[in-house]
Design a protein around this motif. Structure first.
Motif: not given
Ligand code: HEM
Length: 521
Positions: A307-309, A316-321, A382-384, A441-443, A445-447, A450-452, A458-460
């Motif tokens: 559900g999180t994936v 996120t993807n819609i916004s980027t496109i 936000p992290h805690a 832009a993708f966050g 440490g351990r958070r 994971p979809g990077y 997708t974006i490319f």
């Molecule tokens: C342009 C596309 C995307 C951007 C900019 C983006 C960015 C982010 C950011 C900033 C976070 C938070 C990281 C943090 O707390 O430090 C995050 C978390 C997450 N993203 Fe993405 N994301 C993108 C696409 C995706 C895709 C395609 C997936 C799945 C296929 C995905 C799955 C997740 C998940 C599961 C988390 C939660 C990680 C956690 O809380 O441990 N994201 N994303």
């Protein structure tokens, strides 16, 4: 009436003496609280003036807060402290500090804030994105990382490429459908990859319901809106309490979240077993990997991870496109230069593929510049902080909400001169320079997202397919002038450009034919 020398007041009305005692007690408590917390506060990072007791609650901006935090950075520095009714908030405005804390000390900076409305009441803390740092967090992340690693995402290239082609052809055929084409095709990618489900169209409940879940998620996360986030005890009120509409709202959202996630997960499990779902997909791969050792608890973790994936891969993807399209409208020279590169590398005989990515440094730079120019999640999630910490002599208390102001870091003119200009050239074609952007832009440490790796594909593919086959041009207004949209965006956790009105003009008849041919395959 007098009884034993006491005045009987009507019930609920306090005497002036009682009121005076209450006021004095309250003021004394306030003064003591301020005195006891003063020393600690003095060693915390600087921040705007705080009022006794309520702190900075009334100063925390509701609209585009990253812009205000950016301005405050000029006054208070790169790390600042806010107090929202006793909740410490640390805003980090520098990439260096974010890396030192959130990356290098990730063992204590990987929690998520405890959100009463979104979590306790609406149930969204079951999703990985709001999970506290702990065993359940690790389990859900493991499920996701094993299916979306660099090597594993290649299995999904064909799905991403096919959706990109359908998207562009859909917009050419029906110019008014740009936003719905982006939505439905991005959703169709993520549904196939996560659950093996083929989306039937824009009205398919398998995508309309997840989009509603996302809307509820965003609404429940909006800071300062929910009184129960400020006064958590209100969550114990009975549902029928007059005025406590947040309880009813949360109940509806919770039900919608749980039923939607179980609905798509159950479909996937059953259909992967009976051969009607597309495989591989994330749920099927994880279940196969567990080889019959699936406990109800593991299955529930998988359901929430999936559900999180799904949620993570939509907005996120819609916004980027949408931001990419806005950039192409406002910076046509970049668009032309990008098309020259694609034409030279890919030619006109075929459509671009994700495997062309290493040979297209300018397109990679364009994509990176979109992440920098309008980051989809400007304040990260936000992290805690889970332990007390000290950084450069300042005290950061356990339980603080830590907000990396990614927008500010990516618009710092000392690192990115002329930050509002869209200049892919600023990376000199170097992946090491581009990585500095994606690392933010993708966050952290351990958070970190994971979809990077998957998102990059997708974006490319959408960007490259749009550029290879179409000119993205402004619409013409009633005076015959090009109407170029302003750079305006929504507010919230994930942001979207508000206006991207445009026309997709096929570059050649051959390009359109290639899209038609690809869509019937
Ligand atoms: C342009 C596309 C995307 C951007 C900019 C983006 C960015 C982010 C950011 C900033 C976070 C938070 C990281 C943090 O707390 O430090 C995050 C978390 C997450 N993203 Fe993405 N994301 C993108 C696409 C995706 C895709 C395609 C997936 C799945 C296929 C995905 C799955 C997740 C998940 C599961 C988390 C939660 C990680 C956690 O809380 O441990 N994201 N994303």
């Amino acid at each position: 009436m007098q009884t034993s020398g006491l005045t009987l007041e009507p019930p609920g009305v306090a005497s002036p003496a009682t009121l005076a005692v209450a006021a004095v007690t309250f003021l004394t408590a306030l003064v003591l609280y301020e005195l006891f917390t003063y020393r600690k506060r003095r060693s915390m990072p600087p921040g705007p003036f705080r009022w006794p007791f309520i702190g900075n609650t009334l100063q925390i901006p509701q609209v585009h807060p990253w812009l205000t935090y950016s301005r405050w950075a000029q006054v208070y520095g790169d790390i600042l402290h806010l107090d929202a009714l006793g909740q410490h908030i640390i805003v980090i405005n520098s990439a260096k500090i974010a890396r030192e804390l959130l990356d290098k000390r990730s063992a204590i900076y990987s929690g998520r804030p405890h959100l009463v409305m979104a979590g306790d009441l609406a149930g969204q803390d079951r999703l990985l994105i709001l999970q506290p740092y702990g065993d359940e967090f690790r389990q859900q992340r493991r499920f996701i990382s094993q299916d979306l690693s660099v090597a594993a995402v290649r299995r999904y290239y064909d799905i991403q490429e096919a959706a990109a082609r359908r998207l562009v052809l859909g917009v050419i055929n029906d110019p008014g459908s740009l936003e719905s084409q982006i939505k439905v095709n991005i959703a169709s990618i993520i549904m196939l990859v996560t659950y093996g489900y083929t989306v039937k169209g824009t009205d398919d409940p398998f995508i309309t319901r997840p989009f509603e879940v996302m809307d509820n998620f965003n609404a429940s996360m909006t800071p300062g809106v929910w009184i129960v986030d400020m006064i958590p005890q209100l969550k114990y009120l009975p549902l029928w309490t007059p005025g406590a509409t947040f309880l009813k709202t949360a109940k509806v959202w919770r039900k919608h979240l749980f039923t939607t996630n179980w609905m798509v997960y159950s479909w996937s499990k059953e259909s992967s077993e009976n051969g009607t779902a597309r495989v591989p997909n994330l749920c099927a791969s994880v279940l196969t990997e567990m080889e019959g050792k699936v406990t109800p608890q593991l299955e529930e973790s998988l359901m929430w991870a999936a559900g999180t994936v799904l949620g993570g891969g939509l907005d996120t993807n819609i916004s980027t496109i949408l931001s990419f399209i806005l950039a192409m409208l406002r910076f046509p020279d970049v668009q032309r230069k990008a098309q020259v590169e694609i034409d030279a590398v890919v030619g006109s005989e075929r459509l671009p593929e994700i495997s062309d990515r290493p040979s297209l440094p300018y397109i990679r730079s364009v994509v990176t510049e979109v992440y920098r120019w309008l980051p989809a999640i400007p304040l990260c999630i936000p992290h805690a902080l889970t332990e007390d910490d000290v950084y450069n002599g300042v005290f950061l208390p356990k339980g603080s909400v830590v907000m990396p102001n990614v927008w500010h870091m990516l618009h710092d003119p000392t690192i990115y001169p002329d930050p509002d200009a869209f200049k892919p050239e600023r990376y000199g074609g170097l992946d090491s320079e581009m990585k500095k952007v994606t690392d933010l832009a993708f966050g952290f440490g351990r958070r970190a997202c994971p979809g990077y790796q998957f998102a990059q594909g997708t974006i490319f593919t959408i960007v490259a397919t749009m550029l290879a086959t179409c000119d993205i041009v402004p619409v013409v207004d009633e005076h015959g002038q090009n109407s170029i949209p302003d750079v305006g965006y929504t507010t919230g956790t994930i942001i979207f450009p508000v206006d991207v009105k445009c026309t997709f003009r096929p570059r050649t008849e051959q390009a359109r034919a290639a899209l038609v041919e690809a869509s019937v395959l």
